[in-house]
Design an enzyme around this catalytic site. Sequence first.
Site, short mmCIF file in Angstrom:
data_model
loop_
_atom_site.label_atom_id
_atom_site.label_comp_id
_atom_site.label_asym_id
_atom_site.label_seq_id
_atom_site.Cartn_x
_atom_site.Cartn_y
_atom_site.Cartn_z
N GLU A 38 45.05 35.24 50.17
CA GLU A 38 45.29 33.85 50.55
C GLU A 38 46.76 33.49 50.50
O GLU A 38 47.52 34.06 49.72
CB GLU A 38 44.59 32.92 49.55
CG GLU A 38 43.10 33.01 49.56
CD GLU A 38 42.48 32.17 48.46
OE1 GLU A 38 41.26 31.99 48.49
OE2 GLU A 38 43.22 31.71 47.57
N CYS A 68 53.17 29.51 49.47
CA CYS A 68 52.82 30.25 48.26
C CYS A 68 52.07 31.50 48.73
O CYS A 68 51.03 31.39 49.38
CB CYS A 68 51.92 29.35 47.40
SG CYS A 68 51.28 30.14 45.94
N CYS A 90 42.70 32.84 34.65
CA CYS A 90 43.11 32.96 36.06
C CYS A 90 42.03 33.63 36.89
O CYS A 90 41.53 34.70 36.53
CB CYS A 90 44.41 33.77 36.12
SG CYS A 90 44.84 34.34 37.77
N CYS A 138 40.29 30.77 44.74
CA CYS A 138 41.32 31.40 43.93
C CYS A 138 41.88 30.35 42.98
O CYS A 138 42.59 29.46 43.39
CB CYS A 138 42.43 31.95 44.82
SG CYS A 138 43.75 32.65 43.87
N CYS A 178 44.56 41.24 40.81
CA CYS A 178 45.65 41.44 39.85
C CYS A 178 45.09 42.21 38.66
O CYS A 178 43.95 41.96 38.24
CB CYS A 178 46.22 40.10 39.38
SG CYS A 178 47.59 40.28 38.21
N CYS A 190 44.65 37.95 32.83
CA CYS A 190 44.78 36.67 32.11
C CYS A 190 43.45 35.91 32.23
O CYS A 190 42.96 35.69 33.34
CB CYS A 190 45.93 35.83 32.67
SG CYS A 190 47.48 36.75 32.75
N1 SAH Z 1 51.17 36.86 38.41
C1 SAH Z 1 52.24 35.94 38.43
C2 SAH Z 1 52.26 35.07 39.67
C3 SAH Z 1 50.97 34.56 40.19
S1 SAH Z 1 50.16 33.36 39.19
C4 SAH Z 1 52.25 35.10 37.18
O1 SAH Z 1 51.28 35.15 36.43
O2 SAH Z 1 53.25 34.43 36.96
C5 SAH Z 1 51.13 31.89 39.49
C6 SAH Z 1 51.05 30.89 38.36
O3 SAH Z 1 49.75 30.28 38.31
C7 SAH Z 1 51.27 31.52 36.99
O4 SAH Z 1 52.14 30.72 36.23
C8 SAH Z 1 49.87 31.51 36.41
O5 SAH Z 1 49.88 31.56 35.02
C9 SAH Z 1 49.31 30.22 36.96
N2 SAH Z 1 47.86 30.13 36.90
C10 SAH Z 1 46.95 31.12 37.01
N3 SAH Z 1 45.69 30.64 36.90
C11 SAH Z 1 45.80 29.32 36.69
C12 SAH Z 1 44.86 28.27 36.49
N4 SAH Z 1 43.56 28.51 36.47
N5 SAH Z 1 45.34 27.02 36.32
C13 SAH Z 1 46.67 26.77 36.33
N6 SAH Z 1 47.60 27.71 36.53
C14 SAH Z 1 47.19 28.98 36.69
FE1 SF4 Z 2 47.69 38.15 37.34
FE2 SF4 Z 2 46.64 35.73 37.26
FE3 SF4 Z 2 47.80 36.73 35.07
FE4 SF4 Z 2 49.33 36.03 37.20
S1 SF4 Z 2 48.08 34.67 35.92
S2 SF4 Z 2 49.44 37.92 35.99
S3 SF4 Z 2 47.91 36.54 38.89
S4 SF4 Z 2 45.97 37.54 36.06
#
Ligand code: SAH
Ligand code: SF4
Length: 373
Positions: A110, A123, A137, A361, A130, A134
């Site tokens: 996306e 974006c 996420c 997502c 990934c 985390c």
């Molecule tokens: N992997 C990289 C970039 C993609 S995620 C990273 O983790 O930085 C982009 C941003 O979205 C990151 O700061 C991540 O922590 C945040 N993010 C992921 N899932 C989220 C959620 N459910 N609510 C708010 N922010 C989220």
């Molecule tokens: Fe990967 Fe999501 Fe963690 Fe970013 S926030 S590193 S996309 S698992």
Amino acid sequence: MSIPEVNLVFDEPVQRKKVPKHLADYSPEERREVAKALGLPAFRATQVATHYFSHLADDPQTWSDIPAEMRQSIADQLTPKLIELVRSVTCDNGMTRKDLWKLHDGTLVESVLMRYTDRVTVCISSQAGCGMGCPFCATGQAGLTRNLSAGEITEQIVAAARVCANGELPGGPARLSNIVFMGMGEPLANYNAVVRTLHNIIDPAPDGLGISARSVTVSTVGLVNGIEKLTEEGLAVTLAVSLHTPDDELRDTLVPINSRWKIKEVLAAADAYEKRTGRRYSIEYAMIRDINDQSWRSDLLGRLLKNRNAHVNLIPLNPTPGSKWTASRREDEAEFVRILEGYGVPVTVRDTRGREIDGACGQLAAAEKTRTD
Ligand code: SAH
Ligand code: SF4
């Protein structure tokens, strides 16, 4: 929690071989070599790059400086279509648009395009899925499918630039101004393709889109060796570090890669990046109710950042389906901000652009509200 497998291979695992090669995978010199290997004069590569990056012209029949009978075959070889639009969803009166793309092997990724009064931001995804795991996420829950090629990442950006130029967003034709690597994936775990893409964005015509480095944000979960390598590139792109908490104990669970690189090491790497590039970096902090939003954590974060050239972006958590976690209460968020400001740390709360079209997502709504530079 188990430590996720980190793909720190700075080149590429198996799958990439199957992705058709695209001009955007190569440096300008390599493009000329590729043209020669195809039996073409080197200048054809420059002509095609101009059509691709400057004119955003995807119909080879409009490439009038190339003989008509050669156009299609040159296009097939140098600019094969790598991403196909499956569907677009819009909200905010059309000012936010999420595109779902199918790659040549059926993989889905996306991108999100957001028009503001003063800029248009896209974006983009750097990986399908990934591997960082985390738990808050949505992308992390699904695991890593594969790295995207530089061509596949660049195509998302060029497609967005085309949408802007064609006036497909309300408000008429516009210029794509900002790019954030905050879609699916960990950009620094797909290092070479991401750096190639950064060059495609920054390089002036005819080699790239000519967008200023300071308008590009690379967001990382904190892969220290990747940050160090990026520092050496000397590209003045904005670095965003997803910290989410100032203490290692909680970060070990929110960001499992913290078991490998602790907060101190991550911030030291970001400081070195700032020193080399002169660019203030961002600290991303998803606000999760009663998990990481207590006053004492704000206080600790303030002390950690008060003498650093960093800016905090608080992102209200966008709960993933079935998640036991939710966004912080407004009053807790306000208190968190107040404490940080007391330390003189610049802080903004992100808007929730596109939240209602964010179903698939859980993270793509993480769109900047305020410019970080
Ligand atoms: N992997 C990289 C970039 C993609 S995620 C990273 O983790 O930085 C982009 C941003 O979205 C990151 O700061 C991540 O922590 C945040 N993010 C992921 N899932 C989220 C959620 N459910 N609510 C708010 N922010 C989220
Ligand atoms: Fe990967 Fe999501 Fe963690 Fe970013 S926030 S590193 S996309 S698992």
